[in-house]
Design a protein around this motif. Structure first.
Motif, PDB file in Angstrom:
ATOM      1  N   ASP A   1       0.868  -1.163   0.000  1.00  0.00           N
ATOM      2  CA  ASP A   1       0.000   0.000   0.000  1.00  0.00           C
ATOM      3  C   ASP A   1       0.910   1.218   0.000  1.00  0.00           C
ATOM      4  O   ASP A   1       1.811   1.325   0.834  1.00  0.00           O
ATOM      5  CB  ASP A   1      -0.913   0.019   1.218  1.00  0.00           C
ATOM      6  N   GLN A   2       0.692   2.116  -0.928  1.00  0.00           N
ATOM      7  CA  GLN A   2       1.527   3.307  -1.070  1.00  0.00           C
ATOM      8  C   GLN A   2       0.660   4.423  -1.641  1.00  0.00           C
ATOM      9  O   GLN A   2      -0.415   4.173  -2.193  1.00  0.00           O
ATOM     10  CB  GLN A   2       2.701   3.029  -2.016  1.00  0.00           C
ATOM     11  N   PRO A   3       1.102   5.673  -1.538  1.00  0.00           N
ATOM     12  CA  PRO A   3       0.377   6.739  -2.234  1.00  0.00           C
ATOM     13  C   PRO A   3       0.355   6.458  -3.732  1.00  0.00           C
ATOM     14  O   PRO A   3       1.390   6.166  -4.335  1.00  0.00           O
ATOM     15  CB  PRO A   3       1.213   7.989  -1.911  1.00  0.00           C
ATOM     16  N   LEU A   4      -0.812   6.516  -4.326  1.00  0.00           N
ATOM     17  CA  LEU A   4      -0.963   6.146  -5.730  1.00  0.00           C
ATOM     18  C   LEU A   4      -0.864   7.372  -6.623  1.00  0.00           C
ATOM     19  O   LEU A   4      -1.744   8.235  -6.618  1.00  0.00           O
ATOM     20  CB  LEU A   4      -2.298   5.437  -5.958  1.00  0.00           C
ATOM     21  N   PHE A   5       0.243   7.463  -7.338  1.00  0.00           N
ATOM     22  CA  PHE A   5       0.443   8.481  -8.342  1.00  0.00           C
ATOM     23  C   PHE A   5       0.424   7.797  -9.717  1.00  0.00           C
ATOM     24  O   PHE A   5       0.174   6.606  -9.831  1.00  0.00           O
ATOM     25  CB  PHE A   5       1.779   9.207  -8.116  1.00  0.00           C
TER      26      PHE A   5
ATOM     27  N   TYR B   1       0.529  11.607   0.710  1.00  0.00           N
ATOM     28  CA  TYR B   1       0.688  12.112  -0.659  1.00  0.00           C
ATOM     29  C   TYR B   1       1.546  13.376  -0.708  1.00  0.00           C
ATOM     30  O   TYR B   1       2.299  13.589  -1.660  1.00  0.00           O
ATOM     31  CB  TYR B   1      -0.680  12.396  -1.283  1.00  0.00           C
ATOM     32  N   LYS B   2       1.424  14.216   0.309  1.00  0.00           N
ATOM     33  CA  LYS B   2       2.114  15.504   0.281  1.00  0.00           C
ATOM     34  C   LYS B   2       3.632  15.341   0.262  1.00  0.00           C
ATOM     35  O   LYS B   2       4.342  16.104  -0.399  1.00  0.00           O
ATOM     36  CB  LYS B   2       1.683  16.334   1.504  1.00  0.00           C
ATOM     37  N   ASP B   3       4.131  14.331   0.981  1.00  0.00           N
ATOM     38  CA  ASP B   3       5.574  14.224   1.176  1.00  0.00           C
ATOM     39  C   ASP B   3       6.221  13.017   0.510  1.00  0.00           C
ATOM     40  O   ASP B   3       7.443  12.879   0.558  1.00  0.00           O
ATOM     41  CB  ASP B   3       5.892  14.173   2.683  1.00  0.00           C
TER      42      ASP B   3
ATOM     43  N   ARG C   1       8.237  14.308  -2.330  1.00  0.00           N
ATOM     44  CA  ARG C   1       8.836  15.632  -2.131  1.00  0.00           C
ATOM     45  C   ARG C   1      10.324  15.486  -1.850  1.00  0.00           C
ATOM     46  O   ARG C   1      10.718  14.800  -0.914  1.00  0.00           O
ATOM     47  CB  ARG C   1       8.132  16.366  -0.986  1.00  0.00           C
ATOM     48  N   GLU C   2      11.135  16.118  -2.664  1.00  0.00           N
ATOM     49  CA  GLU C   2      12.576  15.898  -2.636  1.00  0.00           C
ATOM     50  C   GLU C   2      13.195  16.189  -1.271  1.00  0.00           C
ATOM     51  O   GLU C   2      14.096  15.475  -0.819  1.00  0.00           O
ATOM     52  CB  GLU C   2      13.249  16.753  -3.710  1.00  0.00           C
ATOM     53  N   LYS C   3      12.724  17.232  -0.608  1.00  0.00           N
ATOM     54  CA  LYS C   3      13.325  17.637   0.659  1.00  0.00           C
ATOM     55  C   LYS C   3      12.656  17.011   1.873  1.00  0.00           C
ATOM     56  O   LYS C   3      13.021  17.314   3.013  1.00  0.00           O
ATOM     57  CB  LYS C   3      13.305  19.160   0.776  1.00  0.00           C
ATOM     58  N   ALA C   4      11.685  16.147   1.649  1.00  0.00           N
ATOM     59  CA  ALA C   4      11.004  15.503   2.775  1.00  0.00           C
ATOM     60  C   ALA C   4      11.943  14.529   3.462  1.00  0.00           C
ATOM     61  O   ALA C   4      12.638  13.743   2.816  1.00  0.00           O
ATOM     62  CB  ALA C   4       9.754  14.772   2.290  1.00  0.00           C
ATOM     63  N   GLY C   5      11.971  14.577   4.778  1.00  0.00           N
ATOM     64  CA  GLY C   5      12.780  13.648   5.548  1.00  0.00           C
ATOM     65  C   GLY C   5      12.062  12.329   5.745  1.00  0.00           C
ATOM     66  O   GLY C   5      10.884  12.176   5.400  1.00  0.00           O
ATOM     67  N   ARG C   6      12.770  11.373   6.324  1.00  0.00           N
ATOM     68  CA  ARG C   6      12.191  10.051   6.545  1.00  0.00           C
ATOM     69  C   ARG C   6      10.930  10.133   7.392  1.00  0.00           C
ATOM     70  O   ARG C   6       9.898   9.511   7.070  1.00  0.00           O
ATOM     71  CB  ARG C   6      13.226   9.154   7.244  1.00  0.00           C
ATOM     72  N   ASP C   7      10.974  10.890   8.474  1.00  0.00           N
ATOM     73  CA  ASP C   7       9.817  10.964   9.363  1.00  0.00           C
ATOM     74  C   ASP C   7       8.629  11.605   8.670  1.00  0.00           C
ATOM     75  O   ASP C   7       7.486  11.157   8.853  1.00  0.00           O
ATOM     76  CB  ASP C   7      10.186  11.755  10.625  1.00  0.00           C
ATOM     77  N   GLU C   8       8.871  12.636   7.883  1.00  0.00           N
ATOM     78  CA  GLU C   8       7.767  13.298   7.185  1.00  0.00           C
ATOM     79  C   GLU C   8       7.108  12.356   6.178  1.00  0.00           C
ATOM     80  O   GLU C   8       5.884  12.298   6.064  1.00  0.00           O
ATOM     81  CB  GLU C   8       8.291  14.538   6.457  1.00  0.00           C
ATOM     82  N   ARG C   9       7.917  11.601   5.464  1.00  0.00           N
ATOM     83  CA  ARG C   9       7.385  10.724   4.414  1.00  0.00           C
ATOM     84  C   ARG C   9       6.497   9.623   4.999  1.00  0.00           C
ATOM     85  O   ARG C   9       5.503   9.219   4.390  1.00  0.00           O
ATOM     86  CB  ARG C   9       8.547  10.132   3.620  1.00  0.00           C
ATOM     87  N   TYR C  10       6.849   9.139   6.175  1.00  0.00           N
ATOM     88  CA  TYR C  10       6.121   8.003   6.753  1.00  0.00           C
ATOM     89  C   TYR C  10       5.226   8.410   7.932  1.00  0.00           C
ATOM     90  O   TYR C  10       4.881   7.577   8.764  1.00  0.00           O
ATOM     91  CB  TYR C  10       7.115   6.917   7.178  1.00  0.00           C
ATOM     92  N   ASP C  11       4.864   9.669   7.964  1.00  0.00           N
ATOM     93  CA  ASP C  11       3.956  10.170   8.999  1.00  0.00           C
ATOM     94  C   ASP C  11       2.521  10.011   8.506  1.00  0.00           C
ATOM     95  O   ASP C  11       1.985  10.885   7.819  1.00  0.00           O
ATOM     96  CB  ASP C  11       4.285  11.635   9.299  1.00  0.00           C
ATOM     97  N   TYR C  12       1.917   8.878   8.846  1.00  0.00           N
ATOM     98  CA  TYR C  12       0.543   8.614   8.402  1.00  0.00           C
ATOM     99  C   TYR C  12      -0.075   7.551   9.298  1.00  0.00           C
ATOM    100  O   TYR C  12       0.547   6.522   9.567  1.00  0.00           O
ATOM    101  CB  TYR C  12       0.511   8.132   6.946  1.00  0.00           C
ATOM    102  N   LEU C  13      -1.280   7.807   9.763  1.00  0.00           N
ATOM    103  CA  LEU C  13      -2.022   6.840  10.575  1.00  0.00           C
ATOM    104  C   LEU C  13      -3.240   6.369   9.793  1.00  0.00           C
ATOM    105  O   LEU C  13      -4.117   7.159   9.437  1.00  0.00           O
ATOM    106  CB  LEU C  13      -2.470   7.477  11.895  1.00  0.00           C
ATOM    107  N   TYR C  14      -3.289   5.066   9.496  1.00  0.00           N
ATOM    108  CA  TYR C  14      -4.432   4.503   8.775  1.00  0.00           C
ATOM    109  C   TYR C  14      -5.673   4.475   9.659  1.00  0.00           C
ATOM    110  O   TYR C  14      -5.590   4.184  10.857  1.00  0.00           O
ATOM    111  CB  TYR C  14      -4.137   3.073   8.338  1.00  0.00           C
TER     112      TYR C  14
END
Length: 326
Positions: free
Chosen positions: A199-203, A227-229, A232-245
């Motif tokens: 499961d991943q953001p679908l682009f 989806y936002k991060d 995104r090139e400058k997104a850090g690891r924590d930002e990219r995986y900050d999501y609660l299903y």
């Protein structure tokens, strides 16, 4: 098959009753192991882990009290030392059902500008072999990025990687839709290599959710839907995986997990949550387990306090004794 299944069970999902018990009490059913990707995160303190930590607190042993797997992602950044792997094995020895999955070093999946060396392969094997010999290695994860499309060059690279590490139980994660072909899945099945259903953001051209089985090892891996991060090139690891299903978002994955476990030749299924920021992976892994087993499961009380709105119907607070050790 999945579409028909969800139309038939629009509210409650499929019959998950066979998966309420472990394999030792139901030998005809695959063992499903749930757990997060990684266990060493500073932001889990006070959320997943107690704060302050008791003297000698061992986060790996603590998680093994709640889960039957942890995906080691530090091995992606550098091959683990044999002594480190041996330590991991010792720290879960009281949990006979526990299995690790190890993520292959990025040199073989992301850094593809030049062929690898025998020394690089030997370094990986030196760390992986103690886990394999201990009987605690559930799978070796080959995670490729979205940019890894199904071209002749990339097919050759994938073939070389899987041949090089053929002695391990391999599972392959690809994120680009060009790999979603019958020929690719047949090739994996013929070689006994597992497919990672993600499961991943679908682009555009992202591979969509699936429930494929190509080896005795079934694998589900959820990354979140940030989806936002995500790109995104400058997104850090924590930002990219900050999501609660939410529960509604996880329910189809509970159905897919049950479907994967029921398919031959599956013997083991790993359900790994990679949305690790502030322990959200732990919360969602426990929720998925509860949905499949159709009963409440134990959860760290501090985690339930943090995410009560989504977790409460699926978990009971159980405060394990402080895990101390190495």
């Amino acid at each position: 098959m999945l579409e028909r299944q969800f139309q038939r069970y629009p509210e409650t999902g499929p019959d998950l009753a066979p998966f309420r018990h472990r394999r030792d009490s139901n030998p005809g059913v695959a063992m499903i192991r749930y757990g997060p990707a990684g266990f060493q995160y500073k932001d889990w303190e006070g959320v997943v882990y107690p704060a302050p930590k008791p003297k000698g607190f061992d986060p790996l042993r603590y998680l093994a009290g709640y889960f039957d797997t942890v995906e080691i992602n530090s091995s992606f950044y550098g091959p683990p030392r044999a002594t480190t792997v041996q330590s991991w094995v010792r720290r879960v020895e009281e949990f006979p059902d526990f299995r690790f999955t190890l993520k292959l070093h990025q040199r073989f999946t992301h850094q593809r500008t030049a062929a690898w060396t025998a020394a690089e392969v030997d370094e990986v094997r030196a760390g992986f072999d103690p886990m394999m010999e201990s009987g605690r290695l559930g799978a070796v994860l080959l995670q490729f990025p979205w940019s890894f499309r199904r071209t002749d060059e990339n097919r050759e690279w994938l073939n070389d990687v899987t041949t090089t590490f053929a002695g391990y139980p391999l599972v392959v994660e690809v994120r680009h839709a060009t790999w979603n072909t019958p020929e690719f899945f047949r090739g994996l099945m013929e070689r006994g290599i597992g497919f990672v259903n993600i499961d991943q953001p679908l682009f555009h051209d992202s591979i969509k959710p699936t429930a494929h089985v190509t080896s005795p090892v079934g694998y589900v891996r959820v990354h979140g839907r940030n989806y936002k991060d995500w790109f995104r090139e400058k997104a850090g690891r924590d930002e990219r995986y900050d999501y609660l299903y939410t529960a509604d978002e996880l329910q189809p994955w509970a159905a897919r997990t049950a479907e994967i476990a029921a398919e031959a030749p599956t013997e083991d299924v790993f359900v790994v949550t990679n949305n690790h920021f502030r322990g959200k992976a732990v919360a969602n892994a426990l929720m998925l387990q509860s949905m499949v087993e159709q009963k409440k499961v134990p959860a760290p009380p501090s985690l339930l306090d943090e995410y009560r709105e989504v977790m409460e119907p699926y978990t009971d607070p159980v405060d394990l004794p402080a895990a101390t050790g190495e």
